[in-house]
Design an enzyme around this catalytic site. Structure first.
Site, short mmCIF file in Angstrom:
data_model
loop_
_atom_site.label_atom_id
_atom_site.label_comp_id
_atom_site.label_asym_id
_atom_site.label_seq_id
_atom_site.Cartn_x
_atom_site.Cartn_y
_atom_site.Cartn_z
N HIS A 96 0.85 -1.20 0.00
CA HIS A 96 0.00 0.00 0.00
C HIS A 96 0.88 1.25 0.00
CE1 HIS A 96 -2.78 3.09 1.30
NE2 HIS A 96 -3.75 2.28 0.91
N GLU A 168 -4.18 1.96 -6.99
CA GLU A 168 -4.51 3.02 -6.04
C GLU A 168 -3.58 4.20 -6.27
OE1 GLU A 168 -6.71 0.93 -2.55
OE2 GLU A 168 -4.67 1.42 -1.98
#
Ligand code: 13P
Length: 262
Positions: A96, A168
């Site tokens: 992430h 993302e």
């Protein structure tokens, strides 16, 4: 048609008590439904076991937000893949952008973790996405292609079916994020699919879910899901309360039903 995925990562939110309440309400909801959406939630480590236990035998997969690439050893404060599996985790989020930014995660460590996850029978959910500056300079595609290629380095196609990607974009995530437009997201999902095709061929590449994450909410979810190559949504803030997540599930179910009959 690919199944549609919907998941949420809680980041550093919810004590185990709060997590228990969330999971209990979610379990009650999903047990009364026949849902087609593939669901997952990623609580913090401290709530993983309790949440996995409550959601056992439901269709909601439970996973962690990170792990170490080694199976054991002198790595104070770290958690291994087998420890996660032992808590009932079925998948693990890797790379992430918050981990890349604050904790030194790199494309190379993500690759090591993808291998470790697959070895432990966990589904790796590998996150990729360019910072805003790379987009401004016109090199977002190269950036993301590189992330995908390194994440999958030395991963044979036979193991690929258990892998998920999340696109993302860094500029889209969190309080100050600006959600990608459906067109921007679709364009990068196409780049990711093409990269997977280059690496593994069309058939294998088609099987890999590519989810979009970054300021997803109930207003923009349907538009994103209508795009080609967007196989699901990975939600942060808009799913941290269980009622919000349940409403998002219902919305995605409706969109999927319309897609199926379109
Ligand atoms: P937000 O939905 O809060 O922008 O977070 C997205 C995210 O980081 C999911 O992994």
């Amino acid at each position: 048609m690919q199944q549609v995925w919907l998941g949420t990562g809680w980041k550093m939110n919810h004590t185990s008590r709060e997590a228990e309440d969330y999971a209990t309400a979610l379990a009650m909801f999903v047990r009364g439904q026949s849902l087609v959406t593939r669901l997952f939630i990623l609580p913090p480590f401290t709530a993983l076991a309790v949440v996995a236990e409550i959601l056992r035998d439901t269709q909601v997969m439970v996973g962690a937000q990170n792990m170490h690439w080694q199976s054991r050893g002198p790595f104070t404060g770290e958690i291994s893949a087998s420890m996660l599996a032992g808590c009932g985790a079925q998948l693990v989020e890797l790379g992430h952008s918050e981990r890349r930014e604050h904790f030194g995660e790199t494309d190379y460590s993500v690759n090591a973790k993808v291998h470790a996850a697959l070895d432990a029978n966990l589904v790796p959910l590998a996150c990729v996405g360019e910072p805003g500056i790379e987009r401004e300079f016109g090199v977002a595609d190269e950036w993301v292609r590189r992330q995908v290629k390194i994440a999958l380095h030395n991963v044979p196609s036979a193991r690929l079916t258990r892998t998920i990607f999340a696109y993302e974009p860094v500029w889209a995530i969190g309080e100050r994020g600006i959600p990608a437009t459906p067109e921007q997201a679709a364009e990068m999902h196409r780049v990711i699919r093409n990269t997977l095709t280059e690496l593994y061929g069309t058939g294998a590449a088609r099987e890999i879910p590519i989810l979009y994450g970054g300021s997803v909410n109930r207003d923009n979810a349907a538009g994103l899901l209508k795009q080609p190559n967007i196989d699901g949504l990975f939600v942060g803030r808009a799913a941290w309360q269980v009622d919000d997540f349940i409403q998002m599930i219902q919305l995605v179910e409706n969109v999927t039903a319309r897609r199926a009959y379109a």
